[in-house]
Write an enzyme that holds these catalytic residues in place. Structure first.
Site, PDB file in Angstrom:
ATOM      1  N   ARG A   5      12.737  28.084  21.320  1.00 15.12           N
ATOM      2  CA  ARG A   5      11.638  28.975  21.683  1.00 15.12           C
ATOM      3  C   ARG A   5      12.102  29.969  22.733  1.00 15.12           C
ATOM      4  NH1 ARG A   5       6.263  28.288  21.127  1.00 15.12           N
ATOM      5  NH2 ARG A   5       6.534  30.466  21.633  1.00 15.12           N
ATOM      6  N   ARG A  61      17.020  42.259  12.652  1.00 15.08           N
ATOM      7  CA  ARG A  61      17.783  42.869  11.558  1.00 15.08           C
ATOM      8  C   ARG A  61      18.844  43.823  12.111  1.00 15.08           C
ATOM      9  NH1 ARG A  61      16.547  39.303   8.177  1.00 15.08           N
ATOM     10  NH2 ARG A  61      14.614  39.437   7.019  1.00 15.08           N
ATOM     11  N   CYS A  72       6.424  38.329  11.397  1.00 15.37           N
ATOM     12  CA  CYS A  72       5.753  38.798  12.612  1.00 15.37           C
ATOM     13  C   CYS A  72       4.260  38.520  12.500  1.00 15.37           C
ATOM     14  CB  CYS A  72       5.970  40.300  12.807  1.00 15.37           C
ATOM     15  SG  CYS A  72       7.681  40.754  13.071  1.00 15.37           S
ATOM     16  N   GLU A  75      -0.285  37.512  18.211  1.00 13.52           N
ATOM     17  CA  GLU A  75      -0.589  36.370  19.068  1.00 13.52           C
ATOM     18  C   GLU A  75      -2.099  36.226  19.221  1.00 13.52           C
ATOM     19  OE1 GLU A  75       0.308  33.110  21.377  1.00 13.52           O
ATOM     20  OE2 GLU A  75       1.762  34.360  20.321  1.00 13.52           O
ATOM     21  N   ARG A  87       6.875  36.653  21.614  1.00 12.08           N
ATOM     22  CA  ARG A  87       7.351  35.271  21.585  1.00 12.08           C
ATOM     23  C   ARG A  87       8.151  35.061  20.306  1.00 12.08           C
ATOM     24  NH1 ARG A  87       2.188  35.340  23.791  1.00 12.08           N
ATOM     25  NH2 ARG A  87       1.802  33.968  25.557  1.00 12.08           N
ATOM     26  N   TYR A 105      13.218  32.337  28.448  1.00 11.45           N
ATOM     27  CA  TYR A 105      12.032  33.133  28.789  1.00 11.45           C
ATOM     28  C   TYR A 105      12.463  34.203  29.785  1.00 11.45           C
ATOM     29  CZ  TYR A 105       9.373  29.774  26.221  1.00 11.45           C
ATOM     30  OH  TYR A 105       8.892  28.999  25.188  1.00 11.45           O
ATOM     31  N   ARG A 113       6.225  29.172  30.810  1.00 14.85           N
ATOM     32  CA  ARG A 113       6.915  27.882  30.890  1.00 14.85           C
ATOM     33  C   ARG A 113       7.413  27.611  32.305  1.00 14.85           C
ATOM     34  NH1 ARG A 113       8.842  25.242  26.355  1.00 14.85           N
ATOM     35  NH2 ARG A 113       9.133  23.627  27.903  1.00 14.85           N
TER      36      ARG A 113
END
Length: 120
Positions: A5, A61, A72, A75, A87, A105, A113
């Site tokens: 992540r 890409r 995609c 959120e 994210r 992050y 986080r």
């Protein structure tokens, strides 16, 4: 298979800034986890509703991730949540244990986080 992540934020909704930020994030994830790009199965990107200039997947890409499936999504909108945030979740073919994974992050996204920051 294992997952990694990460997230980053941008200052402005501009195509070049989005693509550069995605490339920076993915490069740091790949480097920190010693990943062969060809072992990436898929990457799921989510972006907050204030990011509209370009699909974040174009950054992947652009850096040569061409065999992985990319998606995609917008959120979920939550009151008082972090703005201009991208994210990612990478699914990678390999035998790394999830406890060995280094999630990345960047910028303001570290607030997502705090446990990672505390571990440093």
């Amino acid at each position: 298979m294992f997952t990694i992540r990460g997230a980053t934020t941008i200052n402005e909704d501009m195509k070049d800034e989005i693509l550069n930020s995605v490339e920076e994030l993915l490069s740091k994830i790949i480097e920190a986890n010693n990943i062969d790009k060809e072992k990436i199965i898929s990457i799921i990107f989510s972006a907050t509703k204030d990011i509209k200039s370009v699909y974040p997947a174009e950054g992947a890409r652009k850096m040569g991730i061409t065999n992985a499936s990319l998606m995609c999504l917008q959120e979920m909108e939550v009151e008082n949540s972090l703005e201009r945030c991208i994210r990612v979740m990478l699914l990678v073919n390999g035998d790394k244990n999830q406890t060995e994974v280094k999630n990345i992050y960047l910028r303001d996204s570290i607030i997502l986080r705090p446990d990672i920051l505390e571990g440093k």
